[in-house]
Each structure stands twice: as C-alpha cells, then as structure tokens.
Enzyme design. Structure first.
Site, short mmCIF file in Angstrom:
data_model
loop_
_atom_site.label_atom_id
_atom_site.label_comp_id
_atom_site.label_asym_id
_atom_site.label_seq_id
_atom_site.Cartn_x
_atom_site.Cartn_y
_atom_site.Cartn_z
CE LYS A 87 2.84 9.58 -3.19
NZ LYS A 87 3.91 8.55 -3.17
CD GLU A 109 -5.03 12.56 2.29
OE1 GLU A 109 -4.15 11.87 1.77
OE2 GLU A 109 -6.10 12.85 1.72
CB SER A 380 7.19 3.97 -7.98
OG SER A 380 7.84 3.50 -6.81
#
Ligand SMILES: *Cc1c(COP(=O)(O)O)cnc(C)c1O
Length: 396
Positions: A87, A109, A380
C-alpha cells in the site's frame, strides 16, 4: 494513453461523479498529467521508494514450496515494504503528487485501517497534515491501527452515519473533498473511484511488476509462465500484471476472495468475488463489476481477509477479464487459511490473509498444469496483522 480516452477501459471506468466533484477530478487529472513524467518528481519518488519504503523488494525463490508442487515458484516480497504491504507504494506516490500540486492536506478513508496507516506514514514522512475517516464500528474493531495512525500524527475522524463502516467513511471523505478541494488531496487506496484514480494508482503500483520483469530475467533468463495476485480493489494485482500485459504468453490470474463458499458461482457463497460473479454497474464513480442485488443495491462483501472485503473491483481489471487477458479465479477462507499455514511452516514467511488467497491458488491449480513451469506469486503483505483472526479460527 488512457488519459486521452477520459479514463475508459473499454466501456468500464469513467467519471460518474456529481457536478460539484468535477472540478476536483479535473484538477487532479491536470496535475497528474503535468508531473507524472517530470524528472524531478520521478527522482524524488524513487528516492522515497528506495530509502524509506525499502525498494526494490526481493523476488524470492521459494525452494521448498517449489519442490512440493513440482514447479518453480517465486514470491515477490511486498511483505517487506515498510508497513508490511504494497500500500505504501501508492500512498507515497500520491502524497508526493499532492505536494507538487500545492496541496497542504491529505484526507483518506479506511476500513480495517491498513490504507489509513499507509497514508499516515506517507503524510508524516512528507510533513503533510493527514486526516482519515473511519467508521465508528471499524474504529472499535481495529484499535491498534487507530493507535498507529494517531502515533504518526494523523487525525482519525469517526463516522457515525449509516452502518458506521467503510462505505459511510467514503461518503464523508467525498463530502470533505468537495468543500476543501483547494488545499486538500483525497488519497484513494486502490485502483477504484473515478478517473484518474484507477490510472494513477496503477502507475504507482506498477513498480512491483517492473521489478519482477527485471528480476525474473536476471534469475531465469525468460519471463514467467504465469503470475498470481490476490484482488480486492485490485491495486497489487494490476501493479504486478501491468508491465506484462503485452506479453501474452504470460498468464495472469486475479484471485478474489470466495468467502466461506467453495468452488461456487452462487452469489450468496462467493461473498467478495466481484470479477467472478459481480454484475455491471456504477460504484464510487466508475462503471465496473460490482456485487449487487437485482434492484441494484450494493451487497456487502464478506471475507476473512479485510483487504479483500470490497463490493467492487477496479475497472481496468474488469476490462482485462472481459477481454480474456486476465483470468479471474477465487479461493475460499479455508483454502486461504491452509495456504497461510503452509507458507509459514515451509518457508518461514507468515503471509497476509489477503496474499494467502493468491497462494491458495497455487495449491488449487498446480496439478492441472495450467500454471506452466515458472510461476510468480505476489506476496502483497505480511500476516502479523492477522494472527488474532487466525487464532480465532483455530488453525494454529
Ligand atoms: C489492502 C490489501 C490488499 C487488497 O488491496 P488491492 O487494492 O486489491 O491490492 C491485498 N493485500 C494486502 C496485504 C493488503 O493490505
């Protein structure tokens, strides 16, 4: 490029936003066009990715896993990126873009808190004040992530409307953006939302696939036969796949969360598999495949992996699935838990439950020969965040 076609991937994507939001998305489109190839911007982003985030991440030959399945398995180690997942590639990119565009405030958010935390890291590091909207219910469920964000100076704003979860937090963030567009960048966490977000996030995450291409050529002297990535909104998947799209001999598998369902195309069972069983519609500003009932109401998704729990999927992945370039697949909660256990024991790597869905597809498909001889799986994220969930399930 896609920018010219107004962010359409086939008939998917686009800018389905209320009139009041048009100036904001237009400005972002302009800003991205201006800075995406700017040498100074690129050099500065490279610096942060290298010295702050820890790139490039290794392409690791999983020797024992390879022996077990009889094919050569490589893991792209995004679990080693600062923060424990891919991320940060995107949040650093967008935070820096915001800075170049003269924005002095970031909003985001978050559902389970992973994207909020990655945004908080980028905001703190670049010195940009950051506020994150989070459903009050999610705040209660994810105390540690709230504390992480607050430690890094981010203000976490509880959202008490509606179901007090992610979709209500998205509404609040949009409302904020409309009112404060002059000084604020809305940092979206996956390849979703109106154009230009799916393109921007894909480009920032493509660092994964670009590195894989270079690394596999070095190690094997050729491209892999297949690449597997888990798919929630789809940012780690498209980031890994994108540089390989012209290489049609490389099969690309996008693995969604099948929830508690096994091998089913029944919507009730396939709780988050938008590519597999979703229907066409508009969600959060883009036309894509979404989980909805016959009246167009969005169905809540359910997966053991919080990061895969999204009712939609990025428009570009939808397009690539429709044209047959990528193959949608899904694995269940139980299959993911088995893969979680297996990688931990066999390689000494505890994978995120999201990534475990991609790993589970190896176990599922290796025997059929469809993966070929060399497979790359994008790992990931790391699984430390998931230990409580796994303990509750009684696997360990
Ligand atoms: C958030 C997350 C995902 C899902 O997001 P995508 O946009 O689909 O990549 C997958 N894996 C991990 C570890 C995550 O944190």
């Amino acid at each position: 490029m896609n920018i010219k076609q107004k962010g359409k991937f086939g008939r998917f994507g686009g800018q389905f936003v209320p009139e009041v939001l048009m100036p904001a998305v237009k400005e972002l489109e302009q800003g991205y066009k201006q800075f995406r190839d700017d040498p100074e911007f690129k050099q500065e982003l490279d610096y942060y990715l290298k010295d702050f985030a820890g790139r490039p991440t290794p392409l690791y030959h999983a020797r024992r896993l390879s022996e077990k399945y009889g094919i050569t398995v490589y893991l792209k180690r995004e679990d080693l990126v600062h923060g424990g997942a891919h991320k940060l590639n995107n949040t650093l990119g967008q935070a820096l873009l915001a800075k170049y565009m003269g924005k002095c405030r970031l909003i985001a958010e978050t559902g389970a808190g992973q994207h909020g935390t990655a945004t908080a890291m980028a905001g703190a590091n670049l010195g940009i004040p950051t506020e994150v909207y989070m459903g009050a219910k999610d705040i209660r469920r994810q105390r540690m992530n709230v504390y992480r964000m607050e430690l890094m100076g981010t203000k976490v704003i509880p959202v008490t409307s509606g179901s007090q979860t992610l979709k209500d937090a998205i509404n609040e963030a949009l409302r904020d953006w409309v009112s404060n567009v002059e000084d604020t960048h809305y940092l979206i966490g996956s390849v979703v939302g109106p154009h230009p977000y799916p393109t921007i996030v894909r480009d920032f995450q493509s660092v994964i696939g670009n590195e894989v291409k270079h690394q596999i050529m070095e190690k094997e002297g050729r491209l892999p036969d297949s690449i597997i990535a888990c798919t929630g909104g789809g940012s780690n998947a498209i980031g890994t796949f994108y540089p390989f799209i012209p290489d049609t001999e490389v099969k690309l598998f996008a693995v969604e969360a099948g929830g508690s369902g096994m091998e089913s195309t029944d919507k009730a069972a396939l709780h988050s598999a938008s590519l597999c069983v979703g229907e066409e519609g508009v969600l959060h500003g883009a036309r894509t495949r979404i989980l909805q009932d016959p009246y167009g109401q969005i169905l809540e998704s359910h997966s053991i992996a919080a990061g895969l729990d999204y009712s939609g999927v990025g428009p570009e992945l939808t397009y690539l699935a429709e044209t047959g370039r990528i193959k949608p697949a899904n694995t269940s909660d139980d299959e993911a838990l088995a893969a979680f256990d297996e990688l931990s024991r066999m390689e000494g790597i505890i994978p995120a439950l999201e990534s475990s869905h991609a790993l589970a597809y190896l176990a599922k498909a290796a025997g059929s020969g469809e993966l070929g001889e060399i497979v790359v799986i994008n790992l990931s994220g790391r699984g430390d965040k998931d230990l409580e969930t796994v303990l509750e399930k009684g696997v360990m």
